[in-house]
Scaffold this active site. Structure first.
Site, short mmCIF file in Angstrom:
data_model
loop_
_atom_site.label_atom_id
_atom_site.label_comp_id
_atom_site.label_asym_id
_atom_site.label_seq_id
_atom_site.Cartn_x
_atom_site.Cartn_y
_atom_site.Cartn_z
N PHE A 129 0.77 -1.20 0.35
CA PHE A 129 0.15 -0.10 -0.19
C PHE A 129 0.60 0.87 0.22
O PHE A 129 1.69 1.26 0.45
CB PHE A 129 -0.58 -0.01 1.00
CG PHE A 129 -1.64 0.85 1.95
CD1 PHE A 129 -2.49 1.31 0.36
CD2 PHE A 129 -1.82 1.29 2.37
CE1 PHE A 129 -3.35 2.27 0.64
CE2 PHE A 129 -2.75 3.08 2.83
CZ PHE A 129 -3.38 2.91 1.45
N SER A 204 3.25 -6.60 2.94
CA SER A 204 1.47 -6.17 3.49
C SER A 204 0.37 -6.40 2.63
O SER A 204 0.68 -7.20 3.07
CB SER A 204 2.30 -4.44 3.71
OG SER A 204 1.14 -3.55 3.94
N LEU A 205 -0.20 -5.75 2.56
CA LEU A 205 -0.80 -5.86 0.71
C LEU A 205 -0.26 -6.41 -0.18
O LEU A 205 -0.88 -7.25 -0.48
CB LEU A 205 -1.70 -4.69 0.18
CG LEU A 205 -2.31 -4.05 0.93
CD1 LEU A 205 -2.87 -2.92 0.37
CD2 LEU A 205 -3.77 -4.75 1.58
N ASP A 227 5.30 -9.17 6.45
CA ASP A 227 4.34 -8.21 7.43
C ASP A 227 3.63 -8.51 6.71
O ASP A 227 2.31 -7.24 6.41
CB ASP A 227 4.92 -7.08 7.95
CG ASP A 227 4.12 -6.69 9.42
OD1 ASP A 227 4.21 -6.84 10.20
OD2 ASP A 227 4.44 -5.94 9.78
N HIS A 316 7.20 -1.71 10.41
CA HIS A 316 6.03 -2.59 9.36
C HIS A 316 7.13 -3.06 8.38
O HIS A 316 6.99 -3.82 8.05
CB HIS A 316 5.31 -1.84 8.84
CG HIS A 316 4.78 -3.02 7.58
ND1 HIS A 316 3.91 -3.76 7.76
CD2 HIS A 316 3.27 -1.94 6.77
CE1 HIS A 316 3.11 -4.14 7.17
NE2 HIS A 316 2.96 -3.47 6.06
#
Length: 512
Positions: A129, A204-205, A227, A316
């Site tokens: 993202f 992430s995404l 993550d 993150h």
């Protein structure tokens, strides 16, 4: 209050004739089904329409069924933006063209054996993202992969879909996955690429995007989730998020699992065959608020982009840094299967027996762990490790990999000793590699009872190699005026009496 607000918004979206569209989230009505009848709207606002489907030419179709909804975890679902808006692109790098990537696409003359070498393994990097392939970490990972192995590296550029609002970006991942799966299946069918030689690496995404892709490519080799994003995915069914069925081997590194309410962006829920939780997977060393004065220095060294990432999402992005460091590191990121981080830190999960899954390597070289020796990954299910958690500790800066030691201190109990004392303990270990200074009470003062054994797990960059010349212990008694029992005055004995010290270094069974 939060739930009531969500319900009100969803009721307005579904019930009001003037708000059937996605409103400001989707002013051009791209994200809704084409044929919606107001009379057919369900009474319960978070339940979807039945048979909502949208097709994308040769890529296939997407639908939104009831299983994609959850009142708390995923209250709003929309369709992706159009293909031309997301504009997914694939950029290929090899050792022949490490700096100038070649744009490739299925059914194109750009895909030939001279450019894409199907006999070599393929690594696919997928950003998340509010990110692009221009990010520093994407280039760093691509360079490290090509430096370490002669492979094809494909960057997935979906910046056109990763920059809108988060809800829209989560929807866009499904269409990007269709694009990527179509490319990979084309390479498998037309250029004889082996699905088991494909390794998707998503942050992430991008981790969930990799999962969607894997569900569309049979026998996909490996997915590494860095993550994986929590909002809209944690607590959802396997088909909504990354899960072990998406590839022959799914490994996940969790570094920011505090929860979105505490500004933790990553999942804490296990979602792979191997789920790693460095430093308990929540707060990473070096990411504390106290480290923010280092931001100006980061601006000078790495640029404004990297500094902003460190400031906003240090935990993150640590998963990315750990994975990149693991590619060429000579230090193995040895992780231990344990029921809790507390038990791990107390040294209860330090044994690694041959042929078991008690310990393994986190990061790029996971598949070179002893448990994988003489094992065909494509035929092994690793069912016994699903849902388990693997813990390890790392350093606060690159190189992050540290050696892991279990230090057990057997306390004596002479007649002059107090029953217990409270304070701080440090060890100074002399070896051929120099002097190691280790804090044995990193979380603060501890209460030590004479006649018992105190055990803790610590890490250090140096490898003792089993050779220790001398150990010195430093004890500092701690008195707390708010706790009268800790006050040690006049006739009180504040000394700590040690009988023996044991030091074990974590190594794989195959090492001598």
């Amino acid at each position: 209050m939060f739930i009531s607000t969500c319900l009100f918004i969803l009721v307005m979206l579904y019930v009001s004739p003037n708000n059937v569209d996605a409103g400001i989230l989707d002013p051009f009505n791209w994200a809704r089904s084409d044929n919606i009848e107001i009379a057919s709207l369900p009474f319960i606002p978070w339940l979807p329409f039945e048979n909502e489907t949208r097709c994308y030419d040769e890529l296939g179709c997407l639908n939104i069924t009831r299983s994609w909804f959850h009142l708390i975890n995923r209250p709003l679902n929309i369709f992706p933006l159009p293909r031309f808006v997301i504009n997914t692109r694939f950029i290929l790098y090899t050792r022949a063209n490490p700096n100038e990537g070649a744009a490739i696409r299925p059914n194109s003359e750009s895909l030939t054996d001279t450019i894409f070498q199907s006999e070599k393994k393929t690594k696919v990097i997928i950003h998340g993202f509010i990110d692009t392939i221009l990010a520093n970490w994407v280039k760093d990972m691509k360079d490290e992969l090509l430096k370490h192995d002669d492979v094809n590296v494909i960057l997935v550029d979906w910046a056109g879909g990763s920059l809108p609002l988060y809800t829209q970006a989560t929807a866009n991942t499904r269409l990007v996955a269709l694009e990527l799966a179509y490319l990979l299946n084309y390479l498998i069918e037309n250029l004889d690429m082996k699905a088991e030689d494909v390794h998707l690496i998503g942050h992430s995404l991008g981790a969930h995007l990799a999962g969607y892709t894997g569900s569309l490519v049979p026998n996909l080799g490996r997915i590494t989730g860095l993550d994986p994003a929590e909002p809209y995915f944690q607590g959802m069914p396997p088909h909504v998020r990354l899960d072990p069925s998406d590839a022959n081997l799914v490994d996940v590194i969790h570094t920011d699992g505090k929860g979105i309410l505490l500004l933790g962006y990553g999942m804490s829920q296990p979602c792979g065959h191997f789920d790693f939780y460095p430093n308990n997977g929540k707060e990473q060393p070096g990411c504390e608020i106290a480290q923010t004065p280092l931001i100006p220095l980061t601006v000078i060294k790495k640029g404004l982009e990297e500094a902003s990432r460190v400031l906003v999402a240090c935990n993150h992005i640590r998963s990315i840094k750990l994975f990149i460091d693991s590619i060429g590191s000579q230090c193995p990121y040895i992780a231990h299967q344990c029921s809790s981080y507390k038990d791990f830190m107390n040294g209860k999960c330090f044994i690694c027996k041959p042929g078991t899954t008690q310990c393994t390597i986190m990061g790029y070289h996971l598949d070179s762990s002893p448990m994988f020796e003489e094992t065909d990954i494509s035929k092994r299910q690793f069912v016994e490790t699903i849902g388990s958690k693997y813990y390890l500790n790392t350093g606060k800066e690159n190189p992050f990999c540290h050696r892991t030691y279990r230090i057990s201190i057997e306390l004596a109990k002479p007649s002059i000793a107090e029953t217990w004392v409270q304070g701080f303990l440090k060890a100074f270990i002399l070896s051929p590699n120099g002097i190691m200074q280790i804090d044995l009470t990193p979380s603060g003062d501890v209460k030590l009872e004479h006649g018992t054994t105190y055990t803790t797990v610590v890490t250090h960059p140096a490898d003792l190699g089993g050779n220790i010349k001398k150990i010195e212990m430093n004890w500092e008694y701690d008195m707390n005026v708010l706790e009268p029992r800790t006050l040690c005055l006049l006739w009180c004995n504040d000394h700590l009496y040690i009988k023996k010290v044991y030091i074990d270094e974590m190594e794989f069974p195959s090492r001598e």
